[in-house]
Design an enzyme around this catalytic site. Structure first.
Site, mmCIF file in Angstrom:
data_model
loop_
_atom_site.group_PDB
_atom_site.id
_atom_site.type_symbol
_atom_site.label_atom_id
_atom_site.label_comp_id
_atom_site.label_asym_id
_atom_site.label_seq_id
_atom_site.Cartn_x
_atom_site.Cartn_y
_atom_site.Cartn_z
ATOM 1 N N SER A 1 4.675 16.874 26.187
ATOM 2 C CA SER A 1 4.734 15.629 25.551
ATOM 3 C C SER A 1 3.736 14.563 26.009
ATOM 4 O O SER A 1 3.183 15.010 27.244
ATOM 5 C CB SER A 1 6.191 15.074 25.565
ATOM 6 O OG SER A 1 6.569 15.218 26.812
ATOM 7 N N LEU A 2 3.961 13.402 25.735
ATOM 8 C CA LEU A 2 3.169 12.393 26.444
ATOM 9 C C LEU A 2 3.830 11.430 27.087
ATOM 10 O O LEU A 2 4.691 10.719 26.511
ATOM 11 C CB LEU A 2 2.069 11.621 25.258
ATOM 12 C CG LEU A 2 1.053 12.281 24.662
ATOM 13 C CD1 LEU A 2 0.618 12.008 23.452
ATOM 14 C CD2 LEU A 2 -0.073 12.459 25.864
ATOM 15 N N CYS B 1 15.584 -24.950 -13.903
ATOM 16 C CA CYS B 1 15.551 -24.749 -12.754
ATOM 17 C C CYS B 1 14.596 -25.082 -11.722
ATOM 18 O O CYS B 1 13.340 -24.797 -11.916
ATOM 19 C CB CYS B 1 15.962 -23.046 -12.569
ATOM 20 S SG CYS B 1 16.183 -22.575 -11.096
ATOM 21 N N ARG C 1 6.889 22.124 17.288
ATOM 22 C CA ARG C 1 6.865 22.081 18.916
ATOM 23 C C ARG C 1 8.050 22.522 19.392
ATOM 24 O O ARG C 1 8.380 23.086 20.388
ATOM 25 C CB ARG C 1 6.541 20.666 19.313
ATOM 26 C CG ARG C 1 6.597 20.394 20.565
ATOM 27 C CD ARG C 1 6.280 18.901 20.845
ATOM 28 N NE ARG C 1 6.383 18.663 22.315
ATOM 29 C CZ ARG C 1 7.667 18.376 22.871
ATOM 30 N NH1 ARG C 1 8.626 18.222 22.261
ATOM 31 N NH2 ARG C 1 7.377 18.157 24.289
ATOM 32 N N CYS D 1 20.417 -23.691 -10.118
ATOM 33 C CA CYS D 1 20.783 -24.655 -11.066
ATOM 34 C C CYS D 1 21.854 -24.409 -11.764
ATOM 35 O O CYS D 1 22.267 -24.938 -12.736
ATOM 36 C CB CYS D 1 19.278 -24.692 -11.851
ATOM 37 S SG CYS D 1 19.302 -23.369 -12.936
ATOM 38 N N TYR E 1 -14.436 22.589 -9.290
ATOM 39 C CA TYR E 1 -13.720 23.281 -8.332
ATOM 40 C C TYR E 1 -12.560 23.873 -8.827
ATOM 41 O O TYR E 1 -12.314 25.180 -8.498
ATOM 42 C CB TYR E 1 -12.883 21.965 -7.331
ATOM 43 C CG TYR E 1 -12.074 22.522 -6.397
ATOM 44 C CD1 TYR E 1 -12.516 23.008 -4.845
ATOM 45 C CD2 TYR E 1 -10.786 22.852 -6.490
ATOM 46 C CE1 TYR E 1 -11.971 23.414 -3.944
ATOM 47 C CE2 TYR E 1 -9.966 23.442 -5.366
ATOM 48 C CZ TYR E 1 -10.451 23.585 -4.233
ATOM 49 O OH TYR E 1 -9.578 23.938 -3.401
ATOM 50 N N ASP E 2 -11.826 23.477 -9.801
ATOM 51 C CA ASP E 2 -10.761 24.123 -10.717
ATOM 52 C C ASP E 2 -11.289 25.522 -11.129
ATOM 53 O O ASP E 2 -10.596 26.564 -11.225
ATOM 54 C CB ASP E 2 -10.130 23.140 -11.709
ATOM 55 C CG ASP E 2 -9.306 22.011 -11.069
ATOM 56 O OD1 ASP E 2 -9.251 21.948 -9.761
ATOM 57 O OD2 ASP E 2 -8.814 21.100 -11.815
ATOM 58 N N LYS F 1 -7.054 10.139 26.647
ATOM 59 C CA LYS F 1 -7.191 11.282 27.450
ATOM 60 C C LYS F 1 -8.414 11.313 28.154
ATOM 61 O O LYS F 1 -9.520 10.932 27.778
ATOM 62 C CB LYS F 1 -7.175 12.772 26.487
ATOM 63 C CG LYS F 1 -6.024 12.724 25.654
ATOM 64 C CD LYS F 1 -6.103 14.037 24.616
ATOM 65 C CE LYS F 1 -4.853 13.967 23.868
ATOM 66 N NZ LYS F 1 -4.977 14.553 22.560
ATOM 67 N N GLU G 1 -7.708 7.974 20.450
ATOM 68 C CA GLU G 1 -7.583 8.140 19.095
ATOM 69 C C GLU G 1 -6.205 7.835 18.616
ATOM 70 O O GLU G 1 -5.289 7.602 19.528
ATOM 71 C CB GLU G 1 -7.616 9.482 18.631
ATOM 72 C CG GLU G 1 -6.718 10.401 19.128
ATOM 73 C CD GLU G 1 -6.895 11.918 18.629
ATOM 74 O OE1 GLU G 1 -7.695 12.298 17.843
ATOM 75 O OE2 GLU G 1 -6.472 12.926 19.451
ATOM 76 N N ASP H 1 -13.934 17.497 -9.548
ATOM 77 C CA ASP H 1 -12.607 18.389 -9.517
ATOM 78 C C ASP H 1 -12.622 19.639 -10.428
ATOM 79 O O ASP H 1 -12.120 20.699 -10.247
ATOM 80 C CB ASP H 1 -11.368 17.624 -9.757
ATOM 81 C CG ASP H 1 -11.294 16.567 -8.573
ATOM 82 O OD1 ASP H 1 -11.759 16.759 -7.505
ATOM 83 O OD2 ASP H 1 -10.711 15.480 -8.802
ATOM 84 N N CYS I 1 17.476 -15.786 -13.329
ATOM 85 C CA CYS I 1 18.221 -17.077 -13.828
ATOM 86 C C CYS I 1 17.621 -17.446 -15.264
ATOM 87 O O CYS I 1 16.522 -17.182 -15.597
ATOM 88 C CB CYS I 1 17.698 -18.090 -12.895
ATOM 89 S SG CYS I 1 18.016 -19.878 -13.436
#
Ligand code: 5U1
Length: 702
Positions: free
Chosen positions: A112-113, A461, A167, A442, A66-67, A321, A144, A63, A455
């Site tokens: 939609s499904l 107890c 949507r 108790c 990357y930074d 699908k 999926e 990282d 307690c």
């Protein structure tokens, strides 16, 4: 594959654009021509690393590296602002919030499904597909998980993200481009160059479970409102006019299809189209699988149902699908759903019911948990009549009353919980939940530790019995050799003991009847119990299991009071004069000894011969010679065990700790002393050999 815990891994989905540079990162600013070249190269590199990180899940560089690329790009762009382009990775967050969301009319409706709720619905769907396609062959399906997130449309023109929308009602959605651009895993520019000139990608933006939990934890800590579930959190995060808020939310995406495709050709199966999306840098589900026939669909469903709990995101079903695009086109649509796809839903995990009563359970460690007694309701495949309410804070957070309508969440095998209260349905006769002030098991007094009620009758107890006895027998407490956890459980379950004092009345005959206990081991246990009767006051105090009284505090208390009964009679105020004892611990100690039941158990222990040398008689003259000193033990001792060495040091008044620091008075070093010896020498801490120590003991008569 590279993996690390730096900024990318910790919060991979919200890159901190405010990263600062260190002096070692400062590099010369090149000429405009060279800067342009370097900027393009850096954007390319960052794009590739994002792809490896987010899409392939195979980061290649740490990282920190990357930074550095990111910081260099930012610095070049600030030197040459004319070279900044909208697809630069530095341009994800806009500076000013929007006034309102714009509207986006979808060129192709976002459908939609249809749902299938069981195997039969799924078989019916498969039959309809085959009939319409007029085939008897098994159909190839792309399967999926169905993510529980927010459906979005991403429009790429010439490979650049130009617009993103929700949507909405399927025809018109909201323009959320400014927020989508903040999601690191969504490329601002597609990779490669073989994409259609206009390409609309569709997918589900979601918040991973871990990110959701962290977000809620942080909100709770700040006293802010928490989100009910990851879906609401994702929706709330996307519906922000200020994209700087969205940028801080851990959102990501799985793309599951395409809408508009202009000037370009895509493959002729759904699974291959998804492979193209992946190649262009878009995240697609790694769980995607192509199967043939309805039985294979069912097998996939069962496999994912088992996997579901362990996935890092929430799913609510499986989408199937028809894989061949030509077949999809032949099947067409009904109303707003395609005939070529179906969502097989998992059994609902949430249901609404009524809170009938709240009862309080005492856990193994004395924590009191409020439990909701519910009107039985079928949820997630089982009937639920109880759910946890966690603690007092949760009850306050939910603002819940008896009689309320509540939403129950049952995720996998975990205990169902009350997730939400529907305040608009509160009946007039709803009652407040009242917390007990004594233990429901108790009758001892309760103590409050932040949100948790506990307690104080630890020794007595019955709910805490097993844990109290295990602790009492443990090595650092009474050190009863051979009395392990399993044995304690058997002894309690068979009602041979109820309190720690009963241990000392056990007979070899009783013990030999237990599992895996022969005559010899039973006798050994009774002998070990006999031997443990002789102990030290610090060990005895520690063994009582008083909240927050660890070994060091027990030692401090023993050194201060020297007598158990004086300690038992001490006031909270007086207890606070002991080193390391503050008001909270003093409160625990005072309350513990105030409980009649606890005192009875202590009396029984003494009556059964548990004893120790009086602390004041250990060193007859001159009090405790090591009082106020801190010692550390290390290496192997030949004339005593480490625990014995520790007991002796404590009798002499020393505080014994585990690590050497500048504050350590002396290190008692046995054979093969390692790093602690080296550290003591480095810090100039006095090192005492075992021989020296033997001489000291002789001199002090211990
Ligand atoms: N995984 C997935 N979710 N999902 C939702 N695929 C998928 N496809 C959808 C929807 C609404 O719609 C297409 C079948 C049109």
């Amino acid at each position: 594959m590279f993996s690390s815990a730096g900024s990318q891994t910790e919060n991979p989905l919200a890159f901190d654009n405010s990263m600062s540079m260190t002096s070692s990162d400062i590099q010369p600013v090149p000429s405009p021509e060279l800067a342009e070249q370097e900027i393009l190269q850096l954007r390319q590199q960052i794009g590739e690393h994002n792809y490896r990180y987010y899409v392939l899940d195979e980061p290649e560089i740490p990282d920190s590296e990357y930074d550095k690329l990111f910081i260099r790009l930012k610095s070049l762009e600030s030197a040459y602002p004319q070279l900044i382009t909208e697809d630069s990775p530095t341009r994800r967050v806009g500076a000013t919030p929007l006034k309102a969301f714009g509207q986006v009319r979808h060129e192709l409706a976002m459908l939609s499904l249809d749902n299938a709720f069981d195997e039969e619905d799924q078989a019916d769907f498969n039959r309809r597909v085959k009939e319409r396609l007029d085939t008897t062959e098994d159909i190839e399906y792309a399967c999926e998980p169905k993510l529980d997130g927010i459906a979005v449309s991403l429009l790429y023109e010439d490979g650049r993200l130009v617009r993103a929308a929700t949507r909405g009602d399927g025809t018109t959605g909201e323009d959320i481009t400014h927020n989508i651009r903040t999601i690191e895993s969504i490329p601002l520019k597609l990779m490669g160059n073989d994409w259609p000139r206009r390409l609309e990608v569709r997918g589900e933006v979601y918040m991973p479970k871990a990110g959701f939990e962290q977000l809620n934890r942080r909100a709770s800590a700040k006293g802010e409102k928490t989100f009910v579930n990851p879906r609401n959190a994702a929706a709330g995060s996307l519906r922000q006019l200020d994209s700087r808020i969205t940028a801080k939310r851990p959102l990501t995406i799985y793309c599951y299809g395409v809408g508009v495709v202009d000037d370009g050709v895509l493959p002729d199966t759904h699974s291959e189209i998804l492979a193209c999306l992946k190649k262009w840098g878009l995240r697609v589900s790694p769980e995607l699988k192509v199967v043939k026939g309805v039985q294979a669909c069912e097998d996939y469903y069962q496999t994912m149902a088992e996997k579901r709990q362990g996935l890092p995101y929430e799913i609510d079903g499986i989408v199937y699908k028809v894989n061949a695009i030509a077949r999809q086109q032949a099947l067409g649509f009904v109303a707003r759903a395609p005939r070529w796809a179906i969502a097989r839903k998992f059994p609902a995990q949430e249901a609404i019911t009524t809170l009938k009563e709240v009862e309080f359970q005492v856990g193994r460690t004395g924590a009191i948990t409020p439990v909701a007694r519910l009107q039985p309701v079928f949820v997630g495949g089982v009937t639920v009549s109880n759910a946890t309410l966690h603690n007092m804070d949760e009850i306050e957070r939910l603002d819940i009353k008896i009689g309320d309508s509540v939403v129950i969440l049952r995720a996998g095998d975990v205990i169902p919980k009350v997730n939400q209260v529907i305040h608009s349905m509160r009946p007039d006769n709803a009652r407040d939940i009242t917390f007990p002030d004594r233990c429901p098991v108790c009758d001892s007094e309760l103590e409050r530790e932040e949100a948790i009620l506990r307690c104080s009758g630890g020794l007595f107890c019955s709910a805490q019995r097993k844990e109290a006895i295990k602790h009492f027998a443990s090595r650092k407490a009474m050190d009863i050799d051979g009395l392990g956890d399993k044995l304690v459980e058997q002894l309690v379950d068979r009602k041979l003991i109820a309190t720690v004092a009963d241990l000392f009345s056990l007979t070899a005959l009783e013990v030999s009847g237990l599992e895996r206990m022969g005559k010899k081991s039973a006798e050994n246990l009774i002998n070990a119990l006999d031997q443990s009767r002789k102990t030290t006051l610090p060990r005895f105090i520690y063994s009582l299991g008083i909240r927050e009284v660890g070994e060091a505090t027990a030692q401090g208390l023993a050194g201060h009071y020297r007598d158990l009964h004086k300690l038992m009679a001490a006031s909270e105020e007086d207890l606070q004069t002991v080193d390391d004892v503050g008001p909270v611990v003093a409160g625990h100690i005072e309350k513990f000894f105030r409980q009649e039941h606890n005192r009875e158990v202590i009396d029984a222990l003494l009556a059964k011969g548990v004893e120790w040398e009086s602390e004041s008689s250990v060193v007859e003259e001159g009090g405790q010679p090591l009082a106020g000193e801190t010692w550390v033990l290390t290496g192997t001792l030949n004339t005593m065990t480490r625990d014995e060495g520790k007991d002796i040091l404590q009798k002499l008044g020393a505080r014994v700790t585990g690590s050497v620091s500048a504050k350590t008075s002396a290190l008692l070093a046995g054979d093969k002393a390692g790093s602690k010896l080296a550290k003591a020498e480095k810090l100039g801490v006095r090192v005492v050999t075992e021989d020296d120590f033997m001489q000291m003991r002789q001199a002090w008569g211990v």
